[in-house]
Design a protein around this motif. Sequence first.
Motif, PDB file in Angstrom:
ATOM      1  N   TYR A   1       0.635  -0.414  -0.019  1.00  0.00           N
ATOM      2  CA  TYR A   1      -0.272  -0.139   0.253  1.00  0.00           C
ATOM      3  C   TYR A   1       1.014   1.272   0.180  1.00  0.00           C
ATOM      4  CZ  TYR A   1      -3.853  -3.460   1.466  1.00  0.00           C
ATOM      5  OH  TYR A   1      -4.381  -4.795   1.446  1.00  0.00           O
ATOM      6  N   ARG A   2       1.103   1.920  -0.903  1.00  0.00           N
ATOM      7  CA  ARG A   2       2.359   2.964  -0.948  1.00  0.00           C
ATOM      8  C   ARG A   2       1.982   3.732  -1.082  1.00  0.00           C
ATOM      9  NH1 ARG A   2       6.840   1.450  -3.747  1.00  0.00           N
ATOM     10  NH2 ARG A   2       7.425  -1.156  -4.352  1.00  0.00           N
ATOM     11  N   ARG A   3       0.483   4.476  -0.996  1.00  0.00           N
ATOM     12  CA  ARG A   3      -0.286   5.567  -0.618  1.00  0.00           C
ATOM     13  C   ARG A   3      -1.766   5.431   0.106  1.00  0.00           C
ATOM     14  NH1 ARG A   3       2.093   6.375  -5.071  1.00  0.00           N
ATOM     15  NH2 ARG A   3       3.971   7.484  -5.622  1.00  0.00           N
ATOM     16  N   TYR A   4      -1.938   6.341   0.831  1.00  0.00           N
ATOM     17  CA  TYR A   4      -2.968   5.598   1.023  1.00  0.00           C
ATOM     18  C   TYR A   4      -4.636   5.150   0.455  1.00  0.00           C
ATOM     19  CZ  TYR A   4      -3.763  11.272   0.383  1.00  0.00           C
ATOM     20  OH  TYR A   4      -4.489  11.617   0.088  1.00  0.00           O
ATOM     21  N   HIS A   5      -4.106   5.901  -0.615  1.00  0.00           N
ATOM     22  CA  HIS A   5      -4.973   6.018  -2.095  1.00  0.00           C
ATOM     23  C   HIS A   5      -5.168   3.986  -1.991  1.00  0.00           C
ATOM     24  CE1 HIS A   5      -5.875  10.082  -2.728  1.00  0.00           C
ATOM     25  NE2 HIS A   5      -4.923  10.069  -3.030  1.00  0.00           N
ATOM     26  N   ASP A   6      -4.349   3.057  -2.064  1.00  0.00           N
ATOM     27  CA  ASP A   6      -3.626   2.130  -2.072  1.00  0.00           C
ATOM     28  C   ASP A   6      -4.696   1.392  -1.614  1.00  0.00           C
ATOM     29  OD1 ASP A   6      -2.425   2.555  -4.450  1.00  0.00           O
ATOM     30  OD2 ASP A   6      -0.543   2.619  -3.284  1.00  0.00           O
ATOM     31  N   TRP A   7      -5.264   1.450  -0.189  1.00  0.00           N
ATOM     32  CA  TRP A   7      -6.204   0.900   0.968  1.00  0.00           C
ATOM     33  C   TRP A   7      -7.616   1.380   0.687  1.00  0.00           C
ATOM     34  CZ3 TRP A   7      -2.335   3.006   3.818  1.00  0.00           C
ATOM     35  CH2 TRP A   7      -3.169   4.461   4.414  1.00  0.00           C
ATOM     36  N   GLY A   8      -7.986   2.783  -0.108  1.00  0.00           N
ATOM     37  CA  GLY A   8      -9.246   3.030  -0.511  1.00  0.00           C
ATOM     38  C   GLY A   8     -10.094   4.387   0.811  1.00  0.00           C
ATOM     39  N   GLY A   9      -8.461   5.048   1.221  1.00  0.00           N
ATOM     40  CA  GLY A   9      -8.519   5.925   2.200  1.00  0.00           C
ATOM     41  C   GLY A   9      -8.076   7.512   1.298  1.00  0.00           C
ATOM     42  N   ALA A  10      -9.540   8.823   1.823  1.00  0.00           N
ATOM     43  CA  ALA A  10      -9.163   9.382   1.435  1.00  0.00           C
ATOM     44  C   ALA A  10      -8.338  10.444   1.697  1.00  0.00           C
ATOM     45  CB  ALA A  10     -10.967  10.300   2.323  1.00  0.00           C
ATOM     46  N   ASP A  11      -7.530  10.056   3.297  1.00  0.00           N
ATOM     47  CA  ASP A  11      -7.009  10.499   3.372  1.00  0.00           C
ATOM     48  C   ASP A  11      -6.011   9.641   4.248  1.00  0.00           C
ATOM     49  OD1 ASP A  11      -7.449  10.799   6.063  1.00  0.00           O
ATOM     50  OD2 ASP A  11      -8.584  12.237   5.801  1.00  0.00           O
ATOM     51  N   ALA A  12      -4.409   9.867   4.780  1.00  0.00           N
ATOM     52  CA  ALA A  12      -3.624   9.503   5.511  1.00  0.00           C
ATOM     53  C   ALA A  12      -3.866   9.149   7.048  1.00  0.00           C
ATOM     54  CB  ALA A  12      -2.216  10.159   5.837  1.00  0.00           C
ATOM     55  N   LYS A  13      -5.244   9.671   7.593  1.00  0.00           N
ATOM     56  CA  LYS A  13      -5.452   8.611   9.021  1.00  0.00           C
ATOM     57  C   LYS A  13      -5.250   7.637   8.659  1.00  0.00           C
ATOM     58  CE  LYS A  13      -8.917  13.671  10.295  1.00  0.00           C
ATOM     59  NZ  LYS A  13      -9.808  13.679  10.286  1.00  0.00           N
ATOM     60  N   VAL A  14      -5.165   7.397  10.513  1.00  0.00           N
ATOM     61  CA  VAL A  14      -4.732   5.840  10.478  1.00  0.00           C
ATOM     62  C   VAL A  14      -4.702   5.925  12.389  1.00  0.00           C
ATOM     63  CG1 VAL A  14      -3.787   3.702  10.839  1.00  0.00           C
ATOM     64  CG2 VAL A  14      -3.480   4.748   8.970  1.00  0.00           C
ATOM     65  N   GLY A  15      -5.941   5.613  12.889  1.00  0.00           N
ATOM     66  CA  GLY A  15      -6.450   5.241  14.431  1.00  0.00           C
ATOM     67  C   GLY A  15      -6.310   4.432  15.426  1.00  0.00           C
ATOM     68  N   SER A  16      -6.626   3.665  14.477  1.00  0.00           N
ATOM     69  CA  SER A  16      -6.221   2.270  15.029  1.00  0.00           C
ATOM     70  C   SER A  16      -6.144   0.900  13.779  1.00  0.00           C
ATOM     71  CB  SER A  16      -6.883   1.692  15.943  1.00  0.00           C
ATOM     72  OG  SER A  16      -8.421   1.883  15.411  1.00  0.00           O
ATOM     73  N   LEU A  17      -6.084  -0.241  14.585  1.00  0.00           N
ATOM     74  CA  LEU A  17      -5.237  -1.299  13.765  1.00  0.00           C
ATOM     75  C   LEU A  17      -5.547  -2.537  14.330  1.00  0.00           C
ATOM     76  CD1 LEU A  17      -1.602  -0.726  12.013  1.00  0.00           C
ATOM     77  CD2 LEU A  17      -4.100  -0.940  10.937  1.00  0.00           C
ATOM     78  N   ARG A  18      -6.381  -3.157  13.485  1.00  0.00           N
ATOM     79  CA  ARG A  18      -6.879  -4.589  14.194  1.00  0.00           C
ATOM     80  C   ARG A  18      -6.499  -6.442  13.419  1.00  0.00           C
ATOM     81  NH1 ARG A  18     -12.691  -5.097  16.633  1.00  0.00           N
ATOM     82  NH2 ARG A  18     -11.420  -3.913  18.873  1.00  0.00           N
ATOM     83  N   ARG A  19      -5.820  -6.938  14.310  1.00  0.00           N
ATOM     84  CA  ARG A  19      -5.163  -8.603  13.310  1.00  0.00           C
ATOM     85  C   ARG A  19      -6.558  -9.258  13.374  1.00  0.00           C
ATOM     86  NH1 ARG A  19      -3.175 -11.344  17.791  1.00  0.00           N
ATOM     87  NH2 ARG A  19      -4.097  -9.773  18.872  1.00  0.00           N
ATOM     88  N   VAL A  20      -7.213  -9.602  12.047  1.00  0.00           N
ATOM     89  CA  VAL A  20      -8.187 -10.100  12.067  1.00  0.00           C
ATOM     90  C   VAL A  20      -8.372 -11.458  11.796  1.00  0.00           C
ATOM     91  CG1 VAL A  20      -9.928 -10.967   9.834  1.00  0.00           C
ATOM     92  CG2 VAL A  20      -9.467  -9.203   9.386  1.00  0.00           C
ATOM     93  N   ILE A  21      -8.400 -12.267  13.530  1.00  0.00           N
ATOM     94  CA  ILE A  21      -8.540 -13.735  14.164  1.00  0.00           C
ATOM     95  C   ILE A  21      -9.859 -13.825  14.324  1.00  0.00           C
ATOM     96  CG2 ILE A  21      -8.235 -14.374  15.519  1.00  0.00           C
ATOM     97  CD1 ILE A  21      -5.671 -12.527  16.079  1.00  0.00           C
ATOM     98  N   ASP A  22      -9.800 -15.339  13.877  1.00  0.00           N
ATOM     99  CA  ASP A  22     -11.786 -15.332  13.922  1.00  0.00           C
ATOM    100  C   ASP A  22     -11.256 -16.334  15.402  1.00  0.00           C
ATOM    101  OD1 ASP A  22     -13.764 -17.255  14.443  1.00  0.00           O
ATOM    102  OD2 ASP A  22     -13.664 -18.320  12.490  1.00  0.00           O
ATOM    103  N   LEU A  23     -12.207 -15.461  16.462  1.00  0.00           N
ATOM    104  CA  LEU A  23     -11.622 -15.881  18.098  1.00  0.00           C
ATOM    105  C   LEU A  23     -12.434 -17.133  18.604  1.00  0.00           C
ATOM    106  CD1 LEU A  23     -12.428 -12.051  19.292  1.00  0.00           C
ATOM    107  CD2 LEU A  23     -10.548 -14.009  19.142  1.00  0.00           C
ATOM    108  N   HIS A  24     -13.513 -17.877  17.117  1.00  0.00           N
ATOM    109  CA  HIS A  24     -14.335 -19.202  17.886  1.00  0.00           C
ATOM    110  C   HIS A  24     -13.638 -20.495  17.428  1.00  0.00           C
ATOM    111  CE1 HIS A  24     -17.223 -15.890  19.127  1.00  0.00           C
ATOM    112  NE2 HIS A  24     -17.459 -16.604  19.810  1.00  0.00           N
TER     113      HIS A  24
END
Length: 174
Positions: A151-174
Amino acid sequence: MGKITFYEDRDFQGRCYNCIGDCPNLRVYFSRCNSIRVDSGCWMIYERPNYQGHQYFLRRGEYPDYQHWMGLSDSVRSCRIIPDTSSHKLRLYERDDYRGLMSELTDDCACVPELFRLPEIYSLHVLEGCWVLYEMPNYQGRQYLLRPGDYRRYHDWGGADAKVGSLRRVIDLH
């Protein structure tokens, strides 16, 4: 393999559709979605066909109305199952094209600006696992699915700007 059921009305009422894999156009099965039951797997649902528009991350559980998945309306037009992986790693960069200060993350982060002292993230490299990026701290705001890749630029992940507040791993907890 996962299973998700979409209901046209709140509280799991009305016409329903069971889905067990990626679907780029759900409109042929229902016109609106007001509740969802996730029986297995982790899913990303999208407000528009072909995995476009606002994204919402769902784990196993019941969502009796669209506010429970932080939805803005009853529009759900595509869905994608997210593969479960055992390891997660990504690199955050303060500038585009992987320039500037780099930080590595292997666990959930409720407040990226506080932990890394970076007000904005301009590029990412997902090395392992899938992640959900939230534009605000504490897993709030717009959501973006990050699969392994560049993801070379924030547009690559679909973002309108470079704001990144938090990140969460995708884990199936069950």
